[in-house]
Design a protein around this motif. Sequence first.
Motif, PDB file in Angstrom:
ATOM      1  N   ASP A   1       0.829  -1.208   0.000  1.00 23.19           N
ATOM      2  CA  ASP A   1       0.000   0.000   0.000  1.00 23.19           C
ATOM      3  C   ASP A   1       0.858   1.250   0.000  1.00 23.19           C
ATOM      4  N   HIS A   2       0.275   2.343  -0.442  1.00 19.15           N
ATOM      5  CA  HIS A   2       1.042   3.595  -0.452  1.00 19.15           C
ATOM      6  C   HIS A   2       0.138   4.817  -0.469  1.00 19.15           C
ATOM      7  N   GLU A   3      -0.826   4.840   0.461  1.00 19.08           N
ATOM      8  CA  GLU A   3      -1.690   6.029   0.617  1.00 19.08           C
ATOM      9  C   GLU A   3      -2.498   6.263  -0.660  1.00 19.08           C
TER      10      GLU A   3
ATOM     11  N   ASP B   1      17.525  16.521 -20.588  1.00 16.72           N
ATOM     12  CA  ASP B   1      17.192  17.302 -21.783  1.00 16.72           C
ATOM     13  C   ASP B   1      15.676  17.439 -21.927  1.00 16.72           C
ATOM     14  N   LYS B   2      15.165  18.672 -21.790  1.00 20.15           N
ATOM     15  CA  LYS B   2      13.707  18.886 -21.845  1.00 20.15           C
ATOM     16  C   LYS B   2      13.132  18.513 -23.209  1.00 20.15           C
ATOM     17  N   ASN B   3      13.957  18.476 -24.222  1.00 18.34           N
ATOM     18  CA  ASN B   3      13.442  18.122 -25.549  1.00 18.34           C
ATOM     19  C   ASN B   3      13.448  16.616 -25.785  1.00 18.34           C
TER      20      ASN B   3
ATOM     21  N   ARG C   1      13.113   9.724 -19.443  1.00 17.02           N
ATOM     22  CA  ARG C   1      13.258  10.006 -18.024  1.00 17.02           C
ATOM     23  C   ARG C   1      13.971   8.834 -17.378  1.00 17.02           C
ATOM     24  N   LEU C   2      14.638   9.094 -16.265  1.00 10.81           N
ATOM     25  CA  LEU C   2      15.357   8.036 -15.569  1.00 10.81           C
ATOM     26  C   LEU C   2      14.339   7.210 -14.785  1.00 10.81           C
ATOM     27  N   MET C   3      13.969   6.069 -15.338  1.00  6.45           N
ATOM     28  CA  MET C   3      12.971   5.216 -14.698  1.00  6.45           C
ATOM     29  C   MET C   3      13.481   4.740 -13.336  1.00  6.45           C
ATOM     30  N   GLY C   4      12.593   4.733 -12.349  1.00  6.23           N
ATOM     31  CA  GLY C   4      13.000   4.323 -11.009  1.00  6.23           C
ATOM     32  C   GLY C   4      13.513   5.476 -10.172  1.00  6.23           C
ATOM     33  N   PHE C   5      13.508   6.678 -10.771  1.00  9.51           N
ATOM     34  CA  PHE C   5      13.946   7.867 -10.014  1.00  9.51           C
ATOM     35  C   PHE C   5      12.788   8.853  -9.880  1.00  9.51           C
ATOM     36  N   GLY C   6      12.758   9.522  -8.747  1.00 14.93           N
ATOM     37  CA  GLY C   6      11.738  10.539  -8.511  1.00 14.93           C
ATOM     38  C   GLY C   6      10.496   9.947  -7.879  1.00 14.93           C
ATOM     39  N   HIS C   7       9.789  10.821  -7.187  1.00 14.80           N
ATOM     40  CA  HIS C   7       8.540  10.390  -6.557  1.00 14.80           C
ATOM     41  C   HIS C   7       7.735  11.638  -6.228  1.00 14.80           C
ATOM     42  N   ARG C   8       6.421  11.515  -6.361  1.00 13.59           N
ATOM     43  CA  ARG C   8       5.578  12.670  -6.071  1.00 13.59           C
ATOM     44  C   ARG C   8       5.682  13.068  -4.582  1.00 13.59           C
ATOM     45  N   VAL C   9       5.865  12.084  -3.717  1.00 13.60           N
ATOM     46  CA  VAL C   9       5.829  12.391  -2.277  1.00 13.60           C
ATOM     47  C   VAL C   9       7.225  12.358  -1.647  1.00 13.60           C
TER      48      VAL C   9
ATOM     49  N   PRO D   1      11.911   4.998   1.620  1.00 15.93           N
ATOM     50  CA  PRO D   1      12.385   4.001   2.605  1.00 15.93           C
ATOM     51  C   PRO D   1      12.333   2.579   2.062  1.00 15.93           C
ATOM     52  N   ARG D   2      11.438   2.363   1.102  1.00 12.28           N
ATOM     53  CA  ARG D   2      11.318   1.017   0.529  1.00 12.28           C
ATOM     54  C   ARG D   2      12.538   0.694  -0.341  1.00 12.28           C
ATOM     55  N   ALA D   3      13.070   1.756  -0.995  1.00 21.56           N
ATOM     56  CA  ALA D   3      14.254   1.538  -1.847  1.00 21.56           C
ATOM     57  C   ALA D   3      15.460   1.172  -0.996  1.00 21.56           C
TER      58      ALA D   3
ATOM     59  N   PRO E   1      16.331   7.328  -5.959  1.00 23.47           N
ATOM     60  CA  PRO E   1      15.770   6.037  -6.393  1.00 23.47           C
ATOM     61  C   PRO E   1      14.483   5.743  -5.615  1.00 23.47           C
ATOM     62  N   ASN E   2      13.449   5.284  -6.319  1.00 23.19           N
ATOM     63  CA  ASN E   2      12.221   4.883  -5.634  1.00 23.19           C
ATOM     64  C   ASN E   2      12.154   3.362  -5.569  1.00 23.19           C
ATOM     65  N   VAL E   3      11.048   2.861  -5.058  1.00 20.34           N
ATOM     66  CA  VAL E   3      10.924   1.419  -4.790  1.00 20.34           C
ATOM     67  C   VAL E   3      11.170   0.603  -6.055  1.00 20.34           C
TER      68      VAL E   3
ATOM     69  N   ALA F   1       0.646  -7.532  -5.029  1.00 20.51           N
ATOM     70  CA  ALA F   1       0.914  -6.887  -3.739  1.00 20.51           C
ATOM     71  C   ALA F   1      -0.075  -5.765  -3.461  1.00 20.51           C
ATOM     72  N   ARG F   2      -0.300  -4.896  -4.447  1.00 15.23           N
ATOM     73  CA  ARG F   2      -1.114  -3.712  -4.208  1.00 15.23           C
ATOM     74  C   ARG F   2      -2.599  -4.040  -4.046  1.00 15.23           C
ATOM     75  N   THR F   3      -2.985  -5.253  -4.433  1.00 13.54           N
ATOM     76  CA  THR F   3      -4.383  -5.671  -4.218  1.00 13.54           C
ATOM     77  C   THR F   3      -4.726  -5.627  -2.737  1.00 13.54           C
TER      78      THR F   3
HETATM   79  C1  SDX Z   1       5.436   4.495  -8.032  1.00 17.39           C
HETATM   80  O1  SDX Z   1       2.402   7.686  -5.816  1.00 17.39           O
HETATM   81  C2  SDX Z   1       2.959   6.638  -5.344  1.00 17.39           C
HETATM   82  O2  SDX Z   1       3.009   6.415  -4.153  1.00 17.39           O
HETATM   83  C3  SDX Z   1       3.534   5.705  -6.397  1.00 17.39           C
HETATM   84  C4  SDX Z   1       4.273   4.498  -5.857  1.00 17.39           C
HETATM   85  C5  SDX Z   1       3.349   3.560  -5.113  1.00 17.39           C
HETATM   86  O3  SDX Z   1       3.861   2.776  -4.308  1.00 17.39           O
HETATM   87  O4  SDX Z   1       2.128   3.573  -5.433  1.00 17.39           O
HETATM   88  O5  SDX Z   1       5.326   4.914  -4.989  1.00 17.39           O
HETATM   89  C6  SDX Z   1       4.883   3.655  -6.977  1.00 17.39           C
HETATM   90  O6  SDX Z   1       4.723   4.826  -8.940  1.00 17.39           O
HETATM   91  C7  SDX Z   1       6.853   4.987  -7.888  1.00 17.39           C
HETATM   92  C8  SDX Z   1       7.235   5.959  -9.062  1.00 17.39           C
HETATM   93  C9  SDX Z   1       7.607   5.090 -10.257  1.00 17.39           C
HETATM   94  N1  SDX Z   1       7.777   5.929 -11.466  1.00 17.39           N
HETATM   95  C10 SDX Z   1       9.007   6.119 -12.000  1.00 17.39           C
HETATM   96  O7  SDX Z   1      10.058   5.708 -11.496  1.00 17.39           O
HETATM   97  C11 SDX Z   1       8.973   6.863 -13.343  1.00 17.39           C
HETATM   98  C12 SDX Z   1      10.038   7.976 -13.347  1.00 17.39           C
HETATM   99  N2  SDX Z   1       9.617   9.023 -12.402  1.00 17.39           N
HETATM  100  C13 SDX Z   1       8.893  10.161 -12.944  1.00 17.39           C
HETATM  101  O8  SDX Z   1       7.937   9.794 -13.891  1.00 17.39           O
HETATM  102  C14 SDX Z   1       8.388  11.093 -11.836  1.00 17.39           C
HETATM  103  O9  SDX Z   1       9.411  11.254 -10.962  1.00 17.39           O
HETATM  104  C15 SDX Z   1       7.142  10.740 -11.054  1.00 17.39           C
HETATM  105  C16 SDX Z   1       5.954  10.537 -11.969  1.00 17.39           C
HETATM  106  C17 SDX Z   1       7.364   9.529 -10.228  1.00 17.39           C
HETATM  107  C18 SDX Z   1       6.832  11.909 -10.107  1.00 17.39           C
HETATM  108  O10 SDX Z   1       6.609  13.001 -10.906  1.00 17.39           O
HETATM  109  P1  SDX Z   1       6.124  14.402 -10.251  1.00 17.39           P
HETATM  110  O11 SDX Z   1       6.217  14.421  -8.791  1.00 17.39           O
HETATM  111  O12 SDX Z   1       4.804  14.718 -10.870  1.00 17.39           O
HETATM  112  O13 SDX Z   1       7.264  15.417 -10.691  1.00 17.39           O
HETATM  113  P2  SDX Z   1       7.364  16.046 -12.085  1.00 17.39           P
HETATM  114  O14 SDX Z   1       7.051  15.030 -13.132  1.00 17.39           O
HETATM  115  O15 SDX Z   1       6.545  17.286 -12.083  1.00 17.39           O
HETATM  116  O16 SDX Z   1       8.934  16.388 -12.126  1.00 17.39           O
HETATM  117  C19 SDX Z   1       9.481  17.501 -11.411  1.00 17.39           C
HETATM  118  C20 SDX Z   1      10.805  17.802 -12.126  1.00 17.39           C
HETATM  119  C21 SDX Z   1      10.604  18.030 -13.632  1.00 17.39           C
HETATM  120  O17 SDX Z   1      11.678  18.830 -14.080  1.00 17.39           O
HETATM  121  P3  SDX Z   1      11.439  20.468 -14.199  1.00 17.39           P
HETATM  122  O18 SDX Z   1      10.185  20.650 -15.046  1.00 17.39           O
HETATM  123  O19 SDX Z   1      11.280  20.939 -12.779  1.00 17.39           O
HETATM  124  O20 SDX Z   1      12.706  20.975 -14.871  1.00 17.39           O
HETATM  125  O21 SDX Z   1      11.658  16.657 -12.012  1.00 17.39           O
HETATM  126  C22 SDX Z   1      11.887  16.133 -13.306  1.00 17.39           C
HETATM  127  C23 SDX Z   1      10.784  16.658 -14.210  1.00 17.39           C
HETATM  128  O22 SDX Z   1      11.194  16.701 -15.568  1.00 17.39           O
HETATM  129  N3  SDX Z   1      11.821  14.665 -13.173  1.00 17.39           N
HETATM  130  C24 SDX Z   1      12.643  13.822 -13.787  1.00 17.39           C
HETATM  131  C25 SDX Z   1      12.261  12.546 -13.331  1.00 17.39           C
HETATM  132  N4  SDX Z   1      11.222  12.657 -12.480  1.00 17.39           N
HETATM  133  C26 SDX Z   1      10.943  13.975 -12.395  1.00 17.39           C
HETATM  134  N5  SDX Z   1      13.652  14.007 -14.661  1.00 17.39           N
HETATM  135  C27 SDX Z   1      14.291  12.881 -15.087  1.00 17.39           C
HETATM  136  N6  SDX Z   1      13.987  11.609 -14.690  1.00 17.39           N
HETATM  137  C28 SDX Z   1      12.981  11.427 -13.821  1.00 17.39           C
HETATM  138  N7  SDX Z   1      12.664  10.172 -13.426  1.00 17.39           N
END
Ligand code: SDX
Length: 438
Positions: A237-239, A302-304, A308-316, A322-324, A368-370, A395-397
């Motif tokens: 689960d994740h809120e 590169d904005k163009n 994106r780096l998969m596995g990086f970043g998270h909305r929260v 902590p899971r990573a 890095p995220n989970v 798992a998420r079920t």
């Molecule tokens: C899960 O919500 C949850 O809890 C999800 C989850 C769960 O357990 O349910 O934790 C599981 O979904 C984990 C996330 C898995 N997704 C990825 O790994 C895909 C790659 N990550 C990105 O798509 C992104 O980071 C998100 C979707 C996870 C979060 O995006 P946000 O919070 O909406 O942030 P954003 O897209 O608005 O990015 C903010 C900035 C931007 O740059 P600027 O416009 O400020 O210049 O960060 C950049 C983005 O371009 N950015 C990235 C990036 N993630 C964000 N740049 C490169 N690589 C990335 N992965």
Amino acid sequence: MAKDTISIINNSTGERAEYPLLKGSAGTPVADIRKIHQDLGFFTYDLGYVSTASCKSSITFIDGNKGILLYRGYPIEDLAANCTFIETAYLLMKGHLPTEIQLAEFNDAVNYRSAIHEGLIRLFQSFNHDSHPMAMMVGVVASLSAFYHSELDINNLQHREICATRLIGKLPMIASLCYRHSVGRPVVYPRADLEYCENFMNMMFSRPEEQSFITKGHYLDPVAIKALNLLFILHADHEQNASTSTVRLAASTGANPYACMAAGIAALWGPAHGGANEAVLSMLEEIGTVDNIEKYINKAKDKNDPFRLMGFGHRVYKNFDPRAIIIRDVCHEVLAHKEELGPLFELALALEQYALNDDYFIERKLYPNVDFYSGLIYKALNIPVDMFTVMFTIARTAGWAAHWLEMMASPVRPIGRPRQLYEGSEKRDFVPIARRGK
Ligand code: SDX
């Protein structure tokens, strides 16, 4: 003005209104602005729901800055170190850790409902062998309500608990069939003598003729089963993430739980959400070697470039997931048996270090995220890459079921119906086709 309120003033009209500031047991307070349109004549705009609380919940708490994740108040680290997935599913759904008897009864109830209707098994025959497993998951889970149409009264507590337990029980067999259909292997049924994760691995990789003398073969390796329990706990689960919010929105219409879960599965499939673990492996295989890391880091910046780096970043999580952290350590243990995955894991570690020291990622708090490591462990367990999000679904079920139960138990359950900022055409006169020109 009372201190637990906020005041909002419409400066274009001078109108003002006060709204209660609701405080939970932990985390960020929320402003209850449900009457803002009625009071001040405008909607709030929050693309992506970055600052919107869609509900009240007691299930999971996340502190994104401190990297805290609690299931019903218990730190994820404690659950990961001491529980099985089924014990965690019980906690999420019931709100408390089970006693030994309660856990045994829940295990039996889940196991009792783990086989699926033969008609559902025949449904797989209509899929192409190369259908994506998530496409099959969405279709078959939605079809559960075509076979289990009794006990679907969402206002009946016993029916609700049966549906939730049935979903937890049946997902592993449905998931295993998505794989076995794709490789043309016969059905293996769940067994009463195996625990949840053992049953899943047995249904995935064993053969019918082995069942009478099954040994703890490589697919029932205790290291693999321990890793699978852990991965399922961390993904349980994740809120109010995108897929859970989808389940809640579907549930707000009174749709049956199987249809709601199918909606959640569809949302989870996206590469920005649960599809990320599959995308991480594809990305690592595309990068190939440590020498290519800089090129791909620059593509991610590169904005163009849509890369994106998969596995990086998270909305929260804005410091670490902590899971990573938990998964990274388990990766070492599981991959120790897998020499051929060594280079992929080394590449993942090198990519992580490079990104963590790059200003772009540091400024945007991209860690890095989970999903950055989970795919590596699934690959080490011989799970095919296109099955990774199916694993996330199993798992998420547990979390979706917990949120659905919480929502169905609430006396206040309005249908979810957001509004919009309209930017389309103003009212205009109709023009018959004869007068529209060529
Ligand atoms: C899960 O919500 C949850 O809890 C999800 C989850 C769960 O357990 O349910 O934790 C599981 O979904 C984990 C996330 C898995 N997704 C990825 O790994 C895909 C790659 N990550 C990105 O798509 C992104 O980071 C998100 C979707 C996870 C979060 O995006 P946000 O919070 O909406 O942030 P954003 O897209 O608005 O990015 C903010 C900035 C931007 O740059 P600027 O416009 O400020 O210049 O960060 C950049 C983005 O371009 N950015 C990235 C990036 N993630 C964000 N740049 C490169 N690589 C990335 N992965």
